[in-house]
Design an enzyme around this catalytic site. Structure first.
Site, PDB file in Angstrom:
ATOM      1  N   GLU A  35       0.813  -1.227   0.000  1.00  0.00           N
ATOM      2  CA  GLU A  35       0.000   0.000   0.000  1.00  0.00           C
ATOM      3  C   GLU A  35       0.846   1.277   0.000  1.00  0.00           C
ATOM      4  O   GLU A  35       0.436   2.304  -0.532  1.00  0.00           O
ATOM      5  CB  GLU A  35      -0.939   0.031   1.221  1.00  0.00           C
ATOM      6  CG  GLU A  35      -2.096  -0.950   1.150  1.00  0.00           C
ATOM      7  CD  GLU A  35      -3.076  -0.635   0.027  1.00  0.00           C
ATOM      8  OE1 GLU A  35      -3.254   0.541  -0.310  1.00  0.00           O
ATOM      9  OE2 GLU A  35      -3.656  -1.586  -0.537  1.00  0.00           O
ATOM     10  N   GLY A  36       2.027   1.211   0.632  1.00  0.00           N
ATOM     11  CA  GLY A  36       2.906   2.388   0.654  1.00  0.00           C
ATOM     12  C   GLY A  36       3.315   2.764  -0.770  1.00  0.00           C
ATOM     13  O   GLY A  36       3.189   3.922  -1.181  1.00  0.00           O
ATOM     14  N   HIS A  37       3.763   1.761  -1.543  1.00  0.00           N
ATOM     15  CA  HIS A  37       4.135   2.046  -2.941  1.00  0.00           C
ATOM     16  C   HIS A  37       2.918   2.535  -3.730  1.00  0.00           C
ATOM     17  O   HIS A  37       3.036   3.429  -4.564  1.00  0.00           O
ATOM     18  CB  HIS A  37       4.631   0.769  -3.636  1.00  0.00           C
ATOM     19  CG  HIS A  37       5.886   0.191  -3.051  1.00  0.00           C
ATOM     20  ND1 HIS A  37       5.907  -1.002  -2.373  1.00  0.00           N
ATOM     21  CD2 HIS A  37       7.156   0.634  -3.058  1.00  0.00           C
ATOM     22  CE1 HIS A  37       7.139  -1.277  -2.002  1.00  0.00           C
ATOM     23  NE2 HIS A  37       7.914  -0.302  -2.384  1.00  0.00           N
ATOM     24  N   GLN A 148       8.296   8.961   2.542  1.00  0.00           N
ATOM     25  CA  GLN A 148       8.894   9.513   3.768  1.00  0.00           C
ATOM     26  C   GLN A 148       9.448   8.416   4.678  1.00  0.00           C
ATOM     27  O   GLN A 148      10.248   8.656   5.557  1.00  0.00           O
ATOM     28  CB  GLN A 148       7.834  10.356   4.501  1.00  0.00           C
ATOM     29  CG  GLN A 148       8.203  10.864   5.878  1.00  0.00           C
ATOM     30  CD  GLN A 148       9.420  11.796   5.873  1.00  0.00           C
ATOM     31  OE1 GLN A 148       9.785  12.338   4.827  1.00  0.00           O
ATOM     32  NE2 GLN A 148      10.050  11.963   7.032  1.00  0.00           N
ATOM     33  N   LYS A 149       9.020   7.162   4.437  1.00  0.00           N
ATOM     34  CA  LYS A 149       9.545   6.053   5.240  1.00  0.00           C
ATOM     35  C   LYS A 149      11.076   6.040   5.177  1.00  0.00           C
ATOM     36  O   LYS A 149      11.746   5.830   6.176  1.00  0.00           O
ATOM     37  CB  LYS A 149       8.959   4.748   4.687  1.00  0.00           C
ATOM     38  CG  LYS A 149       9.747   3.521   4.976  1.00  0.00           C
ATOM     39  CD  LYS A 149       9.122   2.724   6.063  1.00  0.00           C
ATOM     40  CE  LYS A 149       9.933   1.513   6.413  1.00  0.00           C
ATOM     41  NZ  LYS A 149      10.674   0.939   5.309  1.00  0.00           N
ATOM     42  N   SER A 186       8.584  -3.797   2.393  1.00  0.00           N
ATOM     43  CA  SER A 186       8.670  -5.117   1.751  1.00  0.00           C
ATOM     44  C   SER A 186       9.376  -6.092   2.685  1.00  0.00           C
ATOM     45  O   SER A 186       9.131  -7.293   2.652  1.00  0.00           O
ATOM     46  CB  SER A 186       9.429  -5.019   0.424  1.00  0.00           C
ATOM     47  OG  SER A 186       8.822  -4.044  -0.382  1.00  0.00           O
ATOM     48  N   ARG A 187      10.267  -5.577   3.536  1.00  0.00           N
ATOM     49  CA  ARG A 187      11.028  -6.460   4.435  1.00  0.00           C
ATOM     50  C   ARG A 187      10.185  -6.986   5.605  1.00  0.00           C
ATOM     51  O   ARG A 187      10.636  -7.889   6.305  1.00  0.00           O
ATOM     52  CB  ARG A 187      12.281  -5.738   4.961  1.00  0.00           C
ATOM     53  CG  ARG A 187      13.326  -5.509   3.881  1.00  0.00           C
ATOM     54  CD  ARG A 187      14.631  -4.975   4.445  1.00  0.00           C
ATOM     55  NE  ARG A 187      15.716  -5.032   3.486  1.00  0.00           N
ATOM     56  CZ  ARG A 187      16.138  -3.997   2.743  1.00  0.00           C
ATOM     57  NH1 ARG A 187      15.579  -2.815   2.875  1.00  0.00           N
ATOM     58  NH2 ARG A 187      17.126  -4.137   1.881  1.00  0.00           N
TER      59      ARG A 187
END
Ligand code: PAF
Length: 274
Positions: A35-37, A148-149, A186-187
């Site tokens: 969702e972040g991407h 921003q992550k 992803s990690r």
């Protein structure tokens, strides 16, 4: 949606898209999209007419003992998500299409990339700036969106764009969290259920700092009590990555810590009261 593997094919297409007057938006990723991407793709859609998503696990930003080989990959899933979110092109080159065996040019930022992840992952940011500069030249974007992550990465890329006069608007989109507060990454796939449970300490402590309930030491203690290893907990000026001064507008509280063998990063921003 087109899938392009060849760098020159992408550049030729991007130059022809620009000639039609369309604005190109680029979202650089290493795939295994979450969702972040997708929020970055949505942001690029809002700000441009033609969205290119790059999916490339960039070998030169991984150290010799890091997770390059086991970095999660799922191209078919990524393809479906990009399609759903209206991307126009996925650029997915093979490593040897991006890097000649006798390559000898790097792009390096030498100040903002020195501390935090740069200090613990030597060569990491040099690998990031080199691949992002290449992606900029290949995709010819008007706007590029980062998360921003990776707060330090976003600052390093802004500095590269400023110092090398890339005619590109850099947008830093907000960090996206899971419902339990854990920053999407992803990690996270590497985490066992027990490690995932413990990893909540990162966002819990950072939120407490944001509410003014913990200072840097308090955040450090809370995380050190739960994580297997703490790489850093820092409280810095969000623009310079230096100690805050009376001119500091915003504080970046950033952390990196291990749960099992998985290294996670997280951060929050705190507005300085003037
Ligand atoms: O943030 C990432 O996923 C990578 O560092 C990037 C910007 C795609 C460069 O490989």
């Amino acid at each position: 949606m087109r899938i392009i593997h060849d760098p020159v094919e992408l550049q030729t297409l991007a130059l022809s898209v620009r000639r039609t007057g369309k604005r190109i938006g680029l979202v650089p990723t290493m795939g295994f999209l979450h969702e972040g991407h997708l929020s970055l793709i949505d942001e690029a859609k809002k700000r441009s007419d033609f969205v290119i998503v790059s999916i490339f696990v960039n070998p030169v930003q991984f150290g010799p003992n890091e997770d390059l080989d086991k970095y999660p990959r799922d191209f078919e899933h990524d393809r479906a998500l990009c399609e759903e979110h209206g991307a126009d092109v996925i650029f997915a080159p093979a490593p040897d299409a991006m890097y000649a065996p006798d390559r000898s040019v790097w792009v390096e930022e030498t100040k903002l990339s020195r501390g935090l992840c740069g200090a613990l992952r030597p060569g990491h940011f040099r690998g990031v700036t080199t691949v992002v500069a290449k992606l900029f030249l290949l995709a010819q974007p008007d706007v590029a969106v980062f998360g921003q992550k990776d707060a330090q990465q976003a600052l390093v890329i802004r500095r590269m764009v400023r110092d090398l006069n890339f005619p590109i608007e850099i947008v830093t989109a907000p960090l996206v969290r899971d419902t339990d507060g854990v920053a999407l990454s992803s990690r996270n796939k590497y985490l066992s259920p027990a490690d995932r449970e413990r990893a909540k300490v990162l966002s819990r402590s950072l939120f407490a700092a944001q509410r003014g309930e913990l200072d840097a030491d308090g955040v450090r203690k809370a995380i050190a009590g739960t994580a297997d290893k703490v790489d850093y907990v820092v409280w810095l000026d969000a623009d310079t990555l230096e100690e805050p001064t009376e001119n500091t507008r915003e504080i970046l509280v950033a952390v990196a810590a291990y749960f099992g063998t998985t290294r996670l990063i997280d951060n929050v921003l705190i507005q300085e009261k003037k």
